[in-house]
Design an enzyme around this catalytic site. Structure first.
Site, PDB file in Angstrom:
ATOM      1  N   HIS A   1     -47.685  14.200   0.558  1.00 36.96           N
ATOM      2  CA  HIS A   1     -48.415  15.328  -0.042  1.00 36.96           C
ATOM      3  C   HIS A   1     -49.332  16.031   0.946  1.00 36.96           C
ATOM      4  O   HIS A   1     -49.911  17.059   0.607  1.00 36.96           O
ATOM      5  CB  HIS A   1     -49.216  14.835  -1.257  1.00 36.96           C
ATOM      6  CG  HIS A   1     -48.330  14.467  -2.403  1.00 36.96           C
ATOM      7  ND1 HIS A   1     -48.146  15.291  -3.491  1.00 36.96           N
ATOM      8  CD2 HIS A   1     -47.519  13.399  -2.601  1.00 36.96           C
ATOM      9  CE1 HIS A   1     -47.286  14.731  -4.329  1.00 36.96           C
ATOM     10  NE2 HIS A   1     -46.895  13.575  -3.813  1.00 36.96           N
TER      11      HIS A   1
ATOM     12  N   ASP B   1     -53.980  22.133   4.711  1.00 37.95           N
ATOM     13  CA  ASP B   1     -53.713  21.589   3.372  1.00 37.95           C
ATOM     14  C   ASP B   1     -52.211  21.430   3.223  1.00 37.95           C
ATOM     15  O   ASP B   1     -51.456  22.362   3.546  1.00 37.95           O
ATOM     16  CB  ASP B   1     -54.258  22.556   2.305  1.00 37.95           C
ATOM     17  CG  ASP B   1     -54.612  21.844   1.005  1.00 37.95           C
ATOM     18  OD1 ASP B   1     -53.978  20.810   0.704  1.00 37.95           O
ATOM     19  OD2 ASP B   1     -55.507  22.326   0.296  1.00 37.95           O
TER      20      ASP B   1
HETATM   21  P1  ADP Z   1     -55.808  18.117  -3.429  1.00 40.98           P
HETATM   22  O1  ADP Z   1     -54.504  17.481  -3.787  1.00 40.98           O
HETATM   23  O2  ADP Z   1     -56.132  18.024  -1.990  1.00 40.98           O
HETATM   24  O3  ADP Z   1     -56.940  17.651  -4.282  1.00 40.98           O
HETATM   25  P2  ADP Z   1     -54.818  20.585  -4.686  1.00 40.98           P
HETATM   26  O4  ADP Z   1     -55.345  21.980  -4.616  1.00 40.98           O
HETATM   27  O5  ADP Z   1     -53.379  20.465  -4.414  1.00 40.98           O
HETATM   28  O6  ADP Z   1     -55.692  19.703  -3.700  1.00 40.98           O
HETATM   29  O7  ADP Z   1     -55.083  19.996  -6.123  1.00 40.98           O
HETATM   30  C1  ADP Z   1     -56.367  19.954  -6.689  1.00 40.98           C
HETATM   31  C2  ADP Z   1     -56.244  19.699  -8.179  1.00 40.98           C
HETATM   32  O8  ADP Z   1     -57.537  19.348  -8.689  1.00 40.98           O
HETATM   33  C3  ADP Z   1     -55.791  20.914  -8.951  1.00 40.98           C
HETATM   34  O9  ADP Z   1     -54.880  20.528  -9.944  1.00 40.98           O
HETATM   35  C4  ADP Z   1     -57.075  21.457  -9.565  1.00 40.98           C
HETATM   36  O10 ADP Z   1     -56.898  22.103 -10.800  1.00 40.98           O
HETATM   37  C5  ADP Z   1     -57.885  20.218  -9.758  1.00 40.98           C
HETATM   38  N1  ADP Z   1     -59.315  20.550  -9.671  1.00 40.98           N
HETATM   39  C6  ADP Z   1     -59.959  21.005  -8.596  1.00 40.98           C
HETATM   40  N2  ADP Z   1     -61.254  21.226  -8.879  1.00 40.98           N
HETATM   41  C7  ADP Z   1     -61.436  20.872 -10.175  1.00 40.98           C
HETATM   42  C8  ADP Z   1     -62.574  20.819 -11.051  1.00 40.98           C
HETATM   43  N3  ADP Z   1     -63.809  21.143 -10.662  1.00 40.98           N
HETATM   44  N4  ADP Z   1     -62.375  20.389 -12.302  1.00 40.98           N
HETATM   45  C9  ADP Z   1     -61.149  20.026 -12.698  1.00 40.98           C
HETATM   46  N5  ADP Z   1     -60.063  20.042 -11.920  1.00 40.98           N
HETATM   47  C10 ADP Z   1     -60.198  20.450 -10.672  1.00 40.98           C
HETATM   48  O1  F6P Z   2     -53.483  15.758  -0.836  1.00 44.13           O
HETATM   49  C1  F6P Z   2     -53.411  14.380  -0.676  1.00 44.13           C
HETATM   50  C2  F6P Z   2     -53.992  13.639  -1.844  1.00 44.13           C
HETATM   51  O2  F6P Z   2     -53.478  12.328  -1.834  1.00 44.13           O
HETATM   52  C3  F6P Z   2     -53.628  14.326  -3.073  1.00 44.13           C
HETATM   53  O3  F6P Z   2     -52.308  14.296  -3.313  1.00 44.13           O
HETATM   54  C4  F6P Z   2     -54.545  13.644  -3.982  1.00 44.13           C
HETATM   55  O4  F6P Z   2     -54.546  14.260  -5.173  1.00 44.13           O
HETATM   56  C5  F6P Z   2     -55.808  13.746  -3.228  1.00 44.13           C
HETATM   57  O5  F6P Z   2     -55.387  13.534  -1.892  1.00 44.13           O
HETATM   58  C6  F6P Z   2     -56.878  12.838  -3.807  1.00 44.13           C
HETATM   59  O6  F6P Z   2     -57.130  11.687  -3.081  1.00 44.13           O
HETATM   60  P1  F6P Z   2     -57.711  10.321  -3.633  1.00 44.13           P
HETATM   61  O7  F6P Z   2     -56.591   9.542  -4.198  1.00 44.13           O
HETATM   62  O8  F6P Z   2     -58.333   9.696  -2.452  1.00 44.13           O
HETATM   63  O9  F6P Z   2     -58.713  10.652  -4.695  1.00 44.13           O
END
Ligand code: ADP
Ligand code: F6P
Length: 470
Positions: free
Chosen positions: A164, A369
């Protein structure tokens, strides 16, 4: 055919307190994106419950029951394993390297040992649970050794792995002492999936350069086997975001958020140093400096989800972000106007959709990202065909979302100029750009992503057919 999902983060995280055991939805793209796929596939999801294993037996039983109710199976991790395997090796060493950030701590031998031991435990649990008619789908950088370890235990199992994060440069990967073991671990899978073609090319280059293996444009030789490497961009449940965006309570909340005709810029991120939040805030200050007429007429709403709070780099980032917000609000704010509304925490689905609907400009500016699902959630929510997406050229999503305003996330001046251009963009241009973004996201939703990967793996995809929005 059932799909057995394996990842360190389960779709729910356990909380144990005086009131007993509860589970709450997990944060982050892996959990939010895969949740719908898990529900539809009907298989198990194996992962870490989110709390240390050293708990009294009745509590451990209660955790197992809560997890079983949502189709999940826990892999127990002791407190010292959480520190060594998850905090220090996965988050401290691998995470920065995977994002091409080279100032990571050197791995302690005992942390690598813990990584290996925990990967073996995962392989043991999966080997016990997997049925011959199932495919196993392993996710993310915490479990890079599991495909090979599982292959040793169950040679004929169909095994897929999806990363991911970005796949890093050879130079970055080579700084990790155990890079050869990590790459070889992945090659136990039948299919290795990444978000973009660029990551797939980097993976193949690394396998050739660092392991000396023969590769073709999409395969790697592994003894008598061939490992298929596939670029498969992850996405979101487009229909669910569209449906929620049209709910009357979402529309009502969105119009309340757009109070007094202020233009709204929005950031939604896990609080992670890869997300580019400090430069994003500095650029907003630069915009207010350069265009005083915007003061009192715009607002930046920044949501920050708590993440990896015991890792020192994340504690330092939180302090930096919060002092930057305070500084900008003190410098430009008035009694009537707060330039940045900052919230540290999670919001519910309805509030998130309302924010996506209310935003004039969505700021997705990670330094690196893997994909970034927030960008796609925003686009899926804009059923009104309006709104501007400012998107980092270093997010995997930029490979598909070409009509966003693409930016260099480290260039504060350039970011400020993009915010200004986004706010000044004419309605017809916004609509043309958003139409193209929406057709890209609708064409390829999260079910399509899973179906493509599982079909490449030779099973399971059919169960997910027919749910695509596009
Ligand atoms: P990562 O996997 O690095 O966390 P992504 O952008 O791919 O980044 O996914 C983030 C997820 O977390 C999204 O589904 C988003 O809706 C959710 N998210 C981010 N900020 C919030 C928040 N403040 N409250 C609820 N959900 C959140
Ligand atoms: O983007 C990589 C990732 O593993 C995401 O897929 C996952 O949602 C995020 O990091 C959160 O990480 P953790 O499991 O450390 O909360």
């Amino acid at each position: 055919m059932n799909v057995l999902i394996v990842s360190n983060r389960l779709p729910v995280t356990t909380r144990v307190d005086a009131g007993g055991v509860t589970v709450v939805p997990s944060n982050g793209g892996l959990a939010t994106g895969l949740r719908g796929v898990h529900e539809r596939s009907g298989g198990l999801w194996i992962g870490w419950p989110g709390v240390p294993a050293e708990l009294p037996t009745p509590i451990r039983r209660a955790i197992d029951q809560r997890l079983a109710a949502v189709g999940a199976v826990g892999v127990p991790l002791a407190a010292r394993e959480i520190d060594a395997f998850y905090q220090r090796y996965s988050n401290g060493v691998l995470w920065p390297v995977l994002h091409d950030m080279l100032d990571h701590p050197a791995a302690e031998p005992s942390d690598w040992e813990a990584y290996r031991t925990v990967n073996e435990r995962y392989a043991d649990v999966v080997a016990r649970r997997a049925r011959p008619d199932e495919v196993v789908w392993i996710h993310d950088f915490h479990l890079m050794l599991v495909p090979r370890l599982l292959r040793e235990r169950c040679p004929s199992l169909r095994i897929g792995f999806f990363l991911h994060t970005p796949f890093p440069s050879i130079e970055a990967l080579a700084t990790v002492r155990h890079h050869a073991a990590l790459l070889d671990g992945l090659l136990g899978a039948d299919v290795v999936g990444v978000h973009t073609r660029a990551y797939a090319a980097r993976f193949l280059d690394a396998v050739r350069a660092l392991l000396g293996r023969a590769t073709s444009p999409s395969d790697v030789e592994d003894g008598a086997r061939r490992v298929h490497v596939r670029a498969c961009p992850m996405s979101v449940d487009v229909s669910a975001f569209e449906a929620r965006a049209t709910e009357p309570r979402v529309a009502a909340m969105a119009s309340h958020m757009r109070r007094d005709g202020e233009r709204l810029l929005l950031g939604v991120d896990r609080l992670d140093y890869t997300k580019g939040i400090p430069a994003r805030l500095d650029a907003y200050a630069r915009l207010l400096e350069r265009e005083p007429s915007l003061r009192g007429r715009v607002r930046l709403h920044q949501l920050a989800v708590p993440s990896r709070e015991s890792v020192p780099a994340y504690q330092a980032l939180r302090a930096e972000v919060e002092s930057t917000v305070a500084r900008i609000n003190a410098r430009f704010g008035t009694r009537e106007w707060t330039p940045i509304e900052y919230r540290y925490g999670c919001v519910d689905d309805v509030t998130l959709s309302a924010l996506y609907r209310a935003a004039d400009v969505m700021l997705v500016t990670p330094r690196r990202d893997g994909m970034n699902l927030v960008a796609k959630e925003f686009v899926a929510s804009r059923v009104d065909g309006d709104g501007v997406l400012v998107l980092s050229e270093h997010a995997g999503a930029a490979a598909e979302l070409r009509t966003a305003l693409l930016v260099d996330p480290d260039d504060v001046d350039g970011l400020a100029r993009s915010y200004s251009a986004a706010l000044a963009m004419s309605a017809p241009e916004r609509r043309v750009r958003m139409r193209r973004l929406r057709s890209a996201v609708r064409r390829h939703d999260v079910f399509q992503w899973a179906r493509e990967f599982l079909l490449a793996l030779g099973g399971g995809g059919a169960a997910l057919v027919g749910r695509s929005a596009g």
